[in-house]
Motif scaffolding. Sequence first.
Motif, PDB file in Angstrom:
ATOM      1  N   ALA A  29       0.575  -0.827  -0.375  1.00 11.11           N
ATOM      2  CA  ALA A  29      -0.406   0.285   0.340  1.00 11.11           C
ATOM      3  C   ALA A  29       1.180   1.173   0.164  1.00 11.11           C
ATOM      4  O   ALA A  29       0.937   2.363  -0.576  1.00 11.11           O
ATOM      5  CB  ALA A  29      -1.195  -0.325   0.923  1.00 11.11           C
ATOM      6  N   LEU A  30       2.087   1.364   0.463  1.00 13.86           N
ATOM      7  CA  LEU A  30       2.939   2.295   0.760  1.00 13.86           C
ATOM      8  C   LEU A  30       3.551   2.595  -0.946  1.00 13.86           C
ATOM      9  O   LEU A  30       3.857   3.970  -1.361  1.00 13.86           O
ATOM     10  CB  LEU A  30       4.112   2.137   1.177  1.00 13.86           C
ATOM     11  CG  LEU A  30       3.253   2.542   3.470  1.00 13.86           C
ATOM     12  CD1 LEU A  30       4.823   2.128   4.301  1.00 13.86           C
ATOM     13  CD2 LEU A  30       2.758   3.793   3.672  1.00 13.86           C
ATOM     14  N   ARG A  31       3.666   2.124  -1.278  1.00 13.73           N
ATOM     15  CA  ARG A  31       4.511   1.380  -2.430  1.00 13.73           C
ATOM     16  C   ARG A  31       3.562   2.319  -3.376  1.00 13.73           C
ATOM     17  O   ARG A  31       4.130   3.021  -4.619  1.00 13.73           O
ATOM     18  CB  ARG A  31       4.901   0.778  -3.000  1.00 13.73           C
ATOM     19  CG  ARG A  31       5.991   0.291  -4.046  1.00 13.73           C
ATOM     20  CD  ARG A  31       6.279  -1.152  -4.552  1.00 13.73           C
ATOM     21  NE  ARG A  31       4.500  -1.488  -5.534  1.00 13.73           N
ATOM     22  CZ  ARG A  31       4.885  -2.766  -5.156  1.00 13.73           C
ATOM     23  NH1 ARG A  31       6.306  -3.647  -6.263  1.00 13.73           N
ATOM     24  NH2 ARG A  31       3.783  -3.720  -5.342  1.00 13.73           N
ATOM     25  N   ASP A  32       2.062   1.321  -3.707  1.00 18.40           N
ATOM     26  CA  ASP A  32       1.708   2.168  -4.810  1.00 18.40           C
ATOM     27  C   ASP A  32       0.706   3.749  -4.077  1.00 18.40           C
ATOM     28  O   ASP A  32       1.079   4.104  -5.434  1.00 18.40           O
ATOM     29  CB  ASP A  32      -0.398   1.224  -4.188  1.00 18.40           C
ATOM     30  CG  ASP A  32       0.106  -0.174  -5.148  1.00 18.40           C
ATOM     31  OD1 ASP A  32       0.934  -0.519  -5.048  1.00 18.40           O
ATOM     32  OD2 ASP A  32      -0.747  -1.125  -4.553  1.00 18.40           O
ATOM     33  N   SER A  33       1.016   4.274  -3.269  1.00 15.48           N
ATOM     34  CA  SER A  33       0.750   5.339  -2.437  1.00 15.48           C
ATOM     35  C   SER A  33       1.871   6.463  -3.123  1.00 15.48           C
ATOM     36  O   SER A  33       1.469   7.306  -3.325  1.00 15.48           O
ATOM     37  CB  SER A  33      -0.335   6.089  -0.909  1.00 15.48           C
ATOM     38  OG  SER A  33       0.856   4.646  -0.248  1.00 15.48           O
ATOM     39  N   LEU A  34       2.851   5.911  -2.520  1.00 14.91           N
ATOM     40  CA  LEU A  34       4.234   6.945  -2.608  1.00 14.91           C
ATOM     41  C   LEU A  34       5.106   6.703  -4.080  1.00 14.91           C
ATOM     42  O   LEU A  34       6.465   7.000  -3.867  1.00 14.91           O
ATOM     43  CB  LEU A  34       4.476   6.896  -1.428  1.00 14.91           C
ATOM     44  CG  LEU A  34       4.098   6.669   0.389  1.00 14.91           C
ATOM     45  CD1 LEU A  34       4.478   6.937   0.876  1.00 14.91           C
ATOM     46  CD2 LEU A  34       3.686   8.520  -0.464  1.00 14.91           C
ATOM     47  N   HIS A  36       5.018   7.192  -6.315  1.00 20.30           N
ATOM     48  CA  HIS A  36       5.903   8.744  -7.523  1.00 20.30           C
ATOM     49  C   HIS A  36       7.366   9.482  -6.648  1.00 20.30           C
ATOM     50  O   HIS A  36       7.899   9.908  -7.291  1.00 20.30           O
ATOM     51  CB  HIS A  36       5.077   9.371  -7.671  1.00 20.30           C
ATOM     52  CG  HIS A  36       4.451  10.380  -6.598  1.00 20.30           C
ATOM     53  ND1 HIS A  36       3.334   8.807  -5.413  1.00 20.30           N
ATOM     54  CD2 HIS A  36       4.483  10.909  -5.442  1.00 20.30           C
ATOM     55  CE1 HIS A  36       3.133  10.449  -4.442  1.00 20.30           C
ATOM     56  NE2 HIS A  36       4.149  11.726  -4.191  1.00 20.30           N
TER      57      HIS A  36
END
Length: 90
Positions: A29-34, A36
Amino acid sequence: MAAMTAPRWIIHLPTTLTSLDEATTLAVALRDSLGHVTAIDFGETTLSEEDQQFLRTRIWCDAKLDGADRCRRRDDHDGPCGAMDEGPHR
């Protein structure tokens, strides 16, 4: 003589989670949201139990692919590497 590079810094982010699956889901979830944020190297993400931080579990394969891409599949994946994420529990 090779040029010296500045050391990279690691952020240790403790959680209240109590299972590897839950911690992996949070990492995804952190990789998906951050993802960029170029200052974060999610391919090098590891997890560890609070009292055994020297024993780390690697999350993603992160092998180099053609071009600048890296494998986004789980570290222990079957088959060829790929840029497509297969989800947190495969």
